[in-house]
Design an enzyme around this catalytic site. Sequence first.
Site, PDB file in Angstrom:
ATOM      1  N   ALA A 164      34.240  37.898  39.761  1.00 50.29           N
ATOM      2  CA  ALA A 164      34.070  39.353  39.742  1.00 50.29           C
ATOM      3  C   ALA A 164      33.155  39.763  40.891  1.00 50.29           C
ATOM      4  CB  ALA A 164      33.469  39.805  38.415  1.00 50.29           C
ATOM      5  N   CYS A 165      33.642  40.666  41.738  1.00 49.30           N
ATOM      6  CA  CYS A 165      32.831  41.146  42.857  1.00 49.30           C
ATOM      7  C   CYS A 165      32.481  42.615  42.656  1.00 49.30           C
ATOM      8  CB  CYS A 165      33.555  40.926  44.188  1.00 49.30           C
ATOM      9  SG  CYS A 165      34.994  41.989  44.448  1.00 49.30           S
ATOM     10  N   THR A 166      31.659  43.136  43.559  1.00 45.09           N
ATOM     11  CA  THR A 166      31.183  44.516  43.403  1.00 45.09           C
ATOM     12  C   THR A 166      32.303  45.544  43.450  1.00 45.09           C
ATOM     13  OG1 THR A 166      30.647  44.542  45.747  1.00 45.09           O
ATOM     14  CG2 THR A 166      28.850  44.099  44.229  1.00 45.09           C
ATOM     15  N   THR A 222      37.080  39.133  44.392  1.00 46.49           N
ATOM     16  CA  THR A 222      37.366  38.650  43.034  1.00 46.49           C
ATOM     17  C   THR A 222      38.555  37.697  43.052  1.00 46.49           C
ATOM     18  OG1 THR A 222      36.488  40.664  42.003  1.00 46.49           O
ATOM     19  CG2 THR A 222      38.061  39.354  40.701  1.00 46.49           C
TER      20      THR A 222
END
Length: 109
Positions: free
Chosen positions: A8-10, A16
């Site tokens: 999970a990325c920003t 992601t």
Amino acid sequence: MKIVGIAACTSGIAHTYIAREKVLKAAKKLGWEAHMETQGTIGTENQLTPEQISEADFVLLAIDIKIGGRERFKGKRVIEVPTNTVIKAPTKVLETIAKKLDDKRNSTN
């Protein structure tokens, strides 16, 4: 070795999915079984099953943000790294984690 994890990325888009693919490919290269869930802008995909989590030797969280469902990993070894780390050197990350786990096992015997 069996692993499960979450990417999970920003922004919940590119990193992601790239992190997920890099981990899965590195695990396959090492002869490991891996399952990676993604939590992104379109929600959760490839959701981990309780059986996959139960059978895992460790949990890899390749994350840059707070994730949902973390309580599912209670009692498991959880390693958290930024998505960039697994994107840049996925095999090295997995090998390093495995070595640390082996060192811990050997020191307790």
